[in-house]
Design a protein around this motif. Sequence first.
Motif, mmCIF file in Angstrom:
data_model
loop_
_atom_site.group_PDB
_atom_site.id
_atom_site.type_symbol
_atom_site.label_atom_id
_atom_site.label_comp_id
_atom_site.label_asym_id
_atom_site.label_seq_id
_atom_site.Cartn_x
_atom_site.Cartn_y
_atom_site.Cartn_z
ATOM 1 N N LEU A 103 0.834 -1.201 0.000
ATOM 2 C CA LEU A 103 0.000 0.000 0.000
ATOM 3 C C LEU A 103 0.875 1.259 0.000
ATOM 4 O O LEU A 103 0.562 2.251 -0.661
ATOM 5 N N ALA A 104 1.993 1.189 0.716
ATOM 6 C CA ALA A 104 2.919 2.332 0.734
ATOM 7 C C ALA A 104 3.506 2.550 -0.659
ATOM 8 O O ALA A 104 3.704 3.702 -1.085
ATOM 9 N N LEU A 105 3.770 1.455 -1.393
ATOM 10 C CA LEU A 105 4.286 1.609 -2.767
ATOM 11 C C LEU A 105 3.243 2.305 -3.639
ATOM 12 O O LEU A 105 3.560 3.165 -4.461
ATOM 13 N N MET A 106 1.988 1.917 -3.442
ATOM 14 C CA MET A 106 0.912 2.533 -4.245
ATOM 15 C C MET A 106 0.776 4.014 -3.888
ATOM 16 O O MET A 106 0.639 4.872 -4.766
ATOM 17 N N PHE A 107 0.792 4.288 -2.601
ATOM 18 C CA PHE A 107 0.659 5.677 -2.130
ATOM 19 C C PHE A 107 1.784 6.535 -2.721
ATOM 20 O O PHE A 107 1.535 7.603 -3.279
ATOM 21 N N ASP A 108 3.014 6.038 -2.619
ATOM 22 C CA ASP A 108 4.169 6.779 -3.153
ATOM 23 C C ASP A 108 4.021 7.029 -4.641
ATOM 24 O O ASP A 108 4.318 8.110 -5.141
ATOM 25 N N ASN A 109 3.586 5.983 -5.318
ATOM 26 C CA ASN A 109 3.481 6.090 -6.759
ATOM 27 C C ASN A 109 2.464 7.165 -7.156
ATOM 28 O O ASN A 109 2.723 7.997 -8.030
ATOM 29 N N VAL A 110 1.313 7.156 -6.470
ATOM 30 C CA VAL A 110 0.299 8.174 -6.766
ATOM 31 C C VAL A 110 0.851 9.555 -6.395
ATOM 32 O O VAL A 110 0.717 10.526 -7.154
ATOM 33 N N ALA A 111 1.519 9.636 -5.239
ATOM 34 C CA ALA A 111 2.047 10.935 -4.776
ATOM 35 C C ALA A 111 3.002 11.516 -5.809
ATOM 36 O O ALA A 111 2.929 12.708 -6.155
ATOM 37 N N VAL A 112 3.890 10.675 -6.321
ATOM 38 C CA VAL A 112 4.889 11.164 -7.285
ATOM 39 C C VAL A 112 4.214 11.568 -8.593
ATOM 40 O O VAL A 112 4.537 12.604 -9.178
ATOM 41 N N ASN A 113 3.257 10.771 -9.036
ATOM 42 C CA ASN A 113 2.583 11.138 -10.287
ATOM 43 C C ASN A 113 1.794 12.438 -10.122
ATOM 44 O O ASN A 113 1.692 13.241 -11.051
ATOM 45 N N MET A 114 1.242 12.645 -8.928
ATOM 46 C CA MET A 114 0.524 13.905 -8.670
ATOM 47 C C MET A 114 1.487 15.091 -8.730
ATOM 48 O O MET A 114 1.209 16.096 -9.364
ATOM 49 N N SER A 115 2.615 14.943 -8.036
ATOM 50 C CA SER A 115 3.480 16.121 -7.873
ATOM 51 C C SER A 115 4.515 16.275 -8.985
ATOM 52 O O SER A 115 4.916 17.390 -9.314
ATOM 53 N N HIS A 116 4.944 15.141 -9.578
ATOM 54 C CA HIS A 116 6.023 15.218 -10.561
ATOM 55 C C HIS A 116 5.656 14.662 -11.937
ATOM 56 O O HIS A 116 6.476 14.718 -12.853
ATOM 57 N N GLY A 117 4.459 14.110 -12.035
ATOM 58 C CA GLY A 117 4.027 13.586 -13.325
ATOM 59 C C GLY A 117 4.530 12.176 -13.578
ATOM 60 O O GLY A 117 5.454 11.694 -12.927
ATOM 61 N N VAL A 118 3.912 11.534 -14.551
ATOM 62 C CA VAL A 118 4.291 10.179 -14.941
ATOM 63 C C VAL A 118 5.497 10.268 -15.870
ATOM 64 O O VAL A 118 5.462 11.013 -16.856
ATOM 65 N N ARG A 119 6.551 9.608 -15.556
ATOM 66 C CA ARG A 119 7.757 9.606 -16.398
ATOM 67 C C ARG A 119 8.162 11.047 -16.765
ATOM 68 O O ARG A 119 8.365 11.380 -17.927
ATOM 69 N N ASP A 120 8.228 11.876 -15.724
ATOM 70 C CA ASP A 120 8.643 13.278 -15.879
ATOM 71 C C ASP A 120 7.709 14.125 -16.748
ATOM 72 O O ASP A 120 8.103 15.181 -17.251
ATOM 73 N N GLY A 121 6.482 13.679 -16.920
ATOM 74 C CA GLY A 121 5.509 14.479 -17.672
ATOM 75 C C GLY A 121 4.898 15.560 -16.779
ATOM 76 O O GLY A 121 5.362 15.805 -15.660
ATOM 77 N N THR A 122 3.829 16.197 -17.267
ATOM 78 C CA THR A 122 3.185 17.244 -16.456
ATOM 79 C C THR A 122 2.558 16.604 -15.218
ATOM 80 O O THR A 122 1.819 15.616 -15.347
ATOM 81 N N PRO A 123 2.842 17.166 -14.047
ATOM 82 C CA PRO A 123 2.225 16.594 -12.836
ATOM 83 C C PRO A 123 0.709 16.498 -12.993
ATOM 84 O O PRO A 123 0.080 17.428 -13.499
ATOM 85 N N TRP A 124 0.156 15.392 -12.541
ATOM 86 C CA TRP A 124 -1.302 15.231 -12.641
ATOM 87 C C TRP A 124 -2.018 16.442 -12.020
ATOM 88 O O TRP A 124 -2.974 16.943 -12.561
ATOM 89 N N GLN A 125 -1.512 16.873 -10.851
ATOM 90 C CA GLN A 125 -2.254 17.913 -10.126
ATOM 91 C C GLN A 125 -2.232 19.263 -10.839
ATOM 92 O O GLN A 125 -3.004 20.141 -10.506
ATOM 93 N N LYS A 126 -1.329 19.405 -11.817
ATOM 94 C CA LYS A 126 -1.302 20.671 -12.567
ATOM 95 C C LYS A 126 -2.213 20.629 -13.787
ATOM 96 O O LYS A 126 -2.309 21.602 -14.539
ATOM 97 N N GLN A 127 -2.839 19.480 -14.026
ATOM 98 C CA GLN A 127 -3.639 19.351 -15.247
ATOM 99 C C GLN A 127 -5.122 19.618 -15.016
ATOM 100 O O GLN A 127 -5.887 19.676 -15.964
ATOM 101 N N GLY A 128 -5.534 19.727 -13.745
ATOM 102 C CA GLY A 128 -6.965 19.905 -13.450
ATOM 103 C C GLY A 128 -7.398 18.906 -12.397
ATOM 104 O O GLY A 128 -6.562 18.370 -11.667
ATOM 105 N N GLN A 129 -8.714 18.666 -12.324
ATOM 106 C CA GLN A 129 -9.233 17.729 -11.316
ATOM 107 C C GLN A 129 -8.930 16.291 -11.740
ATOM 108 O O GLN A 129 -9.493 15.782 -12.707
#
Length: 424
Positions: A103-129
């Motif tokens: 669960l911690a791996l999942m949490f981290d993964n979501v956290a990173v994709n939110m703040s830093h994006g998937v594979r260095d793409g635009t962070p999810w949280q900067k794209q909208g809801q």
Amino acid sequence: MKKYSEMNTIELTTLRDELLNELSGHKEKGKKLNMTRGVPSDEQLALCNDMLTCLAKDDYKAANGADCRNYGGLDGIPEIKKIFAELLEISPDEVIVGCNSSLALMFDNVAVNMSHGVRDGTPWQKQGQVKFLCPSPGYDRHFAICNYFHIEMVPIAMGQDGPDMDAVEHHVSTDPMVKGIWCVPKYSNPTGIVYSDETVRRFAQLKPAADDFRIYWDNAYGFHDLHARAKIPNIIRLCEEAGRPNMVYEFASFSKVSFAGASVTCMASSKSNCEYILKRLTAQTIGPDKLTQLRHARFFKDAQGVMSHMEKHAAILKPKFKLVSDTLNRELKDLGIASWTEPAGGYFVSFDALDGCAKKIVSLCADAGVSLTPAGATYPNGQDPKDSNIRIAPTFPPLNELEEALGIFCTAVKLASAEKYLAG
Ligand code: PLP
């Protein structure tokens, strides 16, 4: 016994009074019985006690010569990578071994994709809801991760073969803010169903509107068969064949194989995704607990060792699941007031009461000393639209306590149902 829907008011009133009496009898006994979380029983934990002493004083080197007492080895020791790779039928370089919580791996993964994006793409949280699809009933802690990151949860109906794939395909292919979906493909929590081959194939064939959409394939119960081993198609290979090798993150866990508090887990994905994740991990940690990994390697030896060990778990769990099934069938089957699942593995039985009765049943049980997972927990935001689903977790209590708890549960189900019919 008559169906409740066929009873007249006098019959229902008499029945309700009897059931009230029965429940207050239980209350007076002052027992405390717990069927809340799906955790291994003491007997299951004891199966691994030799793991506590299986490393001799001078046994701390992994197969690659790494000193497991020291820093380093971000992706895990080769022995454990190999075991997970064999179990998941992938290659060791598609595996990153984690510590005791997937669960911690999942949490981290979501956290990173939110703040830093998937594979260095635009962070999810900067794209909208951001939105996640949440097959429901589902695992409350997946929903808790979404809540924590203010991710909107879109409920998706669960059927016998898995999530409603027409709905999944529709949302994923039309809405670029749908960034993820939670899946528990084998012995789903809580319904216990196994995704059909066709469902898995349709997942791999998804054509997301968002390039950074990801499938969170939480294979938490991949090795937890009660009877014969159920096989599901290999999602990592299928995504690769479909030309989207990076679309899926798979998670697996030995929490319910060895010690829930001191196990090993893994995240599996394309080699390229693993490389990205390892790059990020270097900022997060200098290395995992490799002695625990080594202990697991020595104890299980190989993937076959894990599967043989799981047969011992099954021998302990089978009578508990049988008791649930026998009791519910005996007490409730012909009354037309409930339905439930008969899983062939995993940790839960999913119970559906009459609409509007789940909260009442859980509260009646609590008054009589039986704790259950809160009603609604199996739906996003704790909101079961029908207020009917209850997750039964039979693994932890000893058989005699489980029997008592189930007796009280059935009385509460009958009482809540009789009251519902009396209320019209
Ligand atoms: N995923 C699912 C579907 C679960 O049911 C559970 C535990 O109940 C977990 C993950 C937690 O796994 P871990 O102990 O590896 O964090």
